[in-house]
Design a protein around this motif. Structure first.
Motif, PDB file in Angstrom:
ATOM      1  N   GLY A 121      -9.316   4.722   4.992  1.00  0.00           N
ATOM      2  CA  GLY A 121      -9.198   6.162   5.157  1.00  0.00           C
ATOM      3  C   GLY A 121      -9.578   6.945   3.918  1.00  0.00           C
ATOM      4  O   GLY A 121     -10.097   8.049   4.005  1.00  0.00           O
ATOM      5  N   ASP A 122      -9.318   6.373   2.733  1.00  0.00           N
ATOM      6  CA  ASP A 122      -9.617   7.120   1.507  1.00  0.00           C
ATOM      7  C   ASP A 122     -10.781   6.524   0.719  1.00  0.00           C
ATOM      8  O   ASP A 122     -11.102   6.994  -0.363  1.00  0.00           O
ATOM      9  N   GLY A 123     -11.397   5.462   1.240  1.00  0.00           N
ATOM     10  CA  GLY A 123     -12.593   4.900   0.615  1.00  0.00           C
ATOM     11  C   GLY A 123     -12.355   4.024  -0.599  1.00  0.00           C
ATOM     12  O   GLY A 123     -13.310   3.603  -1.244  1.00  0.00           O
ATOM     13  N   ASP A 124     -11.097   3.700  -0.947  1.00  0.00           N
ATOM     14  CA  ASP A 124     -10.877   2.912  -2.160  1.00  0.00           C
ATOM     15  C   ASP A 124     -10.898   1.400  -1.925  1.00  0.00           C
ATOM     16  O   ASP A 124     -10.782   0.625  -2.856  1.00  0.00           O
ATOM     17  N   ASN A 125     -11.032   0.974  -0.673  1.00  0.00           N
ATOM     18  CA  ASN A 125     -11.124  -0.453  -0.320  1.00  0.00           C
ATOM     19  C   ASN A 125      -9.942  -1.286  -0.815  1.00  0.00           C
ATOM     20  O   ASN A 125     -10.089  -2.449  -1.157  1.00  0.00           O
ATOM     21  N   GLN A 126      -8.761  -0.685  -0.860  1.00  0.00           N
ATOM     22  CA  GLN A 126      -7.563  -1.400  -1.270  1.00  0.00           C
ATOM     23  C   GLN A 126      -6.767  -1.814  -0.033  1.00  0.00           C
ATOM     24  O   GLN A 126      -6.473  -0.994   0.817  1.00  0.00           O
ATOM     25  N   GLY A 127      -6.407  -3.067   0.032  1.00  0.00           N
ATOM     26  CA  GLY A 127      -5.619  -3.559   1.151  1.00  0.00           C
ATOM     27  C   GLY A 127      -6.470  -4.272   2.178  1.00  0.00           C
ATOM     28  O   GLY A 127      -7.700  -4.243   2.146  1.00  0.00           O
TER      29      GLY A 127
END
Length: 143
Positions: A121-127
């Motif tokens: 959703g926020d583009g940070d590719n975390q998780g």
């Protein structure tokens, strides 16, 4: 990465019966948007993609918990009355029959595929999101 989808094989259905689509999802990041959807096909195997059936989902949200949760949605029989605003949606589904986002089969539906995937959703590719046990059940339909 975004939009890495799993799609089942086409499964023949009885469009006069109610069907439940489900998958278990667990996410390690609350910003991951997880999806559960489907495609509908005619007797020639062509994707029926008119109107809202072009890209249909039961679930398209983030903030899933870091534990296994079963998500589901329903497609009602083609004979169920249509919503005045969308022929692919049922009209006035009683709450005891619904989980929220429901659809109805078009009159020429012969098969379906379940699909699911995720996008950050926020583009940070975390998780990471995990999906398990996708299932399509044909149910008895009663009002």
């Amino acid at each position: 990465s975004c939009y890495q989808w799993a799609v089942s094989q086409k499964l023949r259905i009885d469009r006069t019966r109610k069907h439940e689509f489900s998958v278990w999802i667990m996410s390690t990041g609350t910003d991951i948007r997880n999806y559960l959807g489907f495609f509908v096909y005619d007797k020639m195997g062509n994707h029926i993609n008119t109107g809202t059936l072009r890209n249909p989902y039961f679930k398209w949200s983030n903030n899933d918990p870091p534990e296994w949760v079963r998500w589901n949605g329903f497609i009602l029989p083609s004979t169920f009355p249509s919503s005045p605003s969308d022929p692919n949606k049922p009209q006035d589904v009683p709450s005891y029959l619904s989980k929220g986002v429901d659809w109805k089969f078009p009159s020429n539906a012969e098969s379906v595929a379940i699909r699911f995937g995720s996008c950050y959703g926020d583009g940070d590719n975390q998780g990471t999101s995990f999906f398990a046990l996708p299932k399509i059940n044909q149910l008895d339909f009663q009002l």
